[in-house]
Design a protein around this motif. Structure first.
Motif, mmCIF file in Angstrom:
data_model
loop_
_atom_site.group_PDB
_atom_site.id
_atom_site.type_symbol
_atom_site.label_atom_id
_atom_site.label_comp_id
_atom_site.label_asym_id
_atom_site.label_seq_id
_atom_site.Cartn_x
_atom_site.Cartn_y
_atom_site.Cartn_z
ATOM 1 N N ASP A 69 46.681 42.910 35.241
ATOM 2 C CA ASP A 69 46.753 43.778 36.319
ATOM 3 C C ASP A 69 46.847 45.412 36.061
ATOM 4 N N ARG A 70 47.938 45.737 35.033
ATOM 5 C CA ARG A 70 48.102 46.961 34.997
ATOM 6 C C ARG A 70 47.341 47.856 33.668
ATOM 7 N N VAL A 71 46.882 47.264 32.798
ATOM 8 C CA VAL A 71 45.410 47.997 31.782
ATOM 9 C C VAL A 71 43.905 47.781 32.308
ATOM 10 N N TRP A 72 44.381 46.050 32.702
ATOM 11 C CA TRP A 72 42.560 46.203 33.168
ATOM 12 C C TRP A 72 42.192 46.152 34.799
ATOM 13 N N PHE A 86 39.413 42.892 37.053
ATOM 14 C CA PHE A 86 39.255 42.058 35.926
ATOM 15 C C PHE A 86 39.251 40.754 35.969
ATOM 16 N N GLY A 87 37.144 40.141 35.523
ATOM 17 C CA GLY A 87 37.075 38.568 36.068
ATOM 18 C C GLY A 87 36.697 38.037 34.473
ATOM 19 N N GLY A 88 37.840 38.491 33.444
ATOM 20 C CA GLY A 88 37.199 38.048 32.359
ATOM 21 C C GLY A 88 38.749 36.830 31.931
ATOM 22 N N GLU A 89 38.669 36.191 30.836
ATOM 23 C CA GLU A 89 39.489 35.511 30.256
ATOM 24 C C GLU A 89 41.107 36.414 30.163
ATOM 25 N N LEU A 116 42.783 54.769 18.024
ATOM 26 C CA LEU A 116 42.763 53.563 18.643
ATOM 27 C C LEU A 116 41.493 53.589 19.935
ATOM 28 N N SER A 117 41.029 52.802 20.484
ATOM 29 C CA SER A 117 40.086 52.395 21.885
ATOM 30 C C SER A 117 40.926 53.046 22.810
ATOM 31 N N PRO A 118 40.168 53.702 24.450
ATOM 32 C CA PRO A 118 40.697 53.776 24.904
ATOM 33 C C PRO A 118 41.677 52.470 25.546
ATOM 34 N N THR A 119 41.489 51.478 25.761
ATOM 35 C CA THR A 119 41.655 50.432 26.689
ATOM 36 C C THR A 119 43.187 50.269 24.990
ATOM 37 N N GLU A 120 43.356 50.090 23.712
ATOM 38 C CA GLU A 120 44.020 49.596 22.924
ATOM 39 C C GLU A 120 45.156 51.275 23.141
ATOM 40 N N TYR A 121 44.867 52.366 24.183
ATOM 41 C CA TYR A 121 45.361 53.328 23.881
ATOM 42 C C TYR A 121 46.548 52.726 24.912
#
Length: 228
Positions: free
Chosen positions: A182-185, A189-192, A156-161
């Motif tokens: 909110d919890r992961v990003w 976070f300014g993306g979609e 897993l990547s860090p974000t996937e983890y």
């Protein structure tokens, strides 16, 4: 989850019957519990008691739950805060989360729901108390940043983890896209929000979850991990 010896929970609510009900229930689960009936007493109690988890009613005299939450997050090294709100008000939830609250429960609620939220916060914020956490086919080792599924380590990547950990540790709870963001990003976070869908798709591939039986989609609501 078996209660861990020495875990401290502070309850703050101006309704004595709610305090007594929750206090007795949590003591029976093996937790060390202290209570406060107003916000000012809650802040003072936290300095002395040093709880792992604080459960705060929003509407309290002297200091409301938002003010107490902000104070605790500024003064305590590591504390999980769960807000109790009397109405399902999005503005209240957003305000609490922006002030540092980690979760919220809408009144009326069942004791088992609050207990599940407390256990989720302990798994997320105090992994050293738990070591490796096992949920069905998942083993989450936060110290090694590693997740095993059916005995196999997932690449897993860090974000996937972080995403899979959040889903697994809150298994059985429906998590909306906004809450996941909110919890992961993070709040900034300014993306979609479709980034969540992209990562969910990747996780399903790694879990070989073609039929979406592990990570379920509840259309218009969010995602939920079911333990098989």
């Amino acid at each position: 989850m078996k209660p861990i010896h020495g875990v401290k929970i502070m309850l703050a609510d101006d309704e004595p019957h709610i305090l007594q009900f929750l206090e007795l229930g949590l003591i029976n689960e093996g937790y060390e519990v202290r209570t406060a009936e107003n916000g000012s007493d809650a802040v003072d109690l936290a300095k002395e008691f040093r709880p792992h988890v604080a459960v705060l009613d929003v509407m309290m005299p002297e200091m409301n739950g938002f003010e107490v939450c902000q104070s605790l997050k500024e003064t305590e090294d590591n504390i999980a805060v769960i807000m109790l709100t009397a109405k399902d008000d999005v503005d209240d939830r957003v305000k609490g989360l922006k002030l540092g609250a980690d979760d919220y429960v809408v009144k009326p609620f069942s004791f088992n729901e609050l207990l599940a939220r407390i256990e989720a916060r302990l798994r997320n914020q105090f992994p050293d108390l738990l070591g490796e956490v096992v949920h069905g086919p998942f083993q989450v080792d936060d110290r090694r940043k590693e997740i095993r599924y059916q005995g196999q380590v997932l690449e897993l990547s860090p974000t996937e983890y972080e995403l899979l950990k959040f889903l697994v540790l809150n298994h059985g709870i429906v998590l909306s896209k906004s809450r996941i963001l909110d919890r992961v990003w993070g709040y900034d976070f300014g993306g979609e929000d479709n980034i969540v869908e992209v990562y969910i798709r990747s996780l399903r591939e790694k879990l070989k979850d073609k039929e979406h039986r592990v990570i379920r989609t509840l259309r218009g609501v969010g995602y939920r991990v079911d333990l098989l």
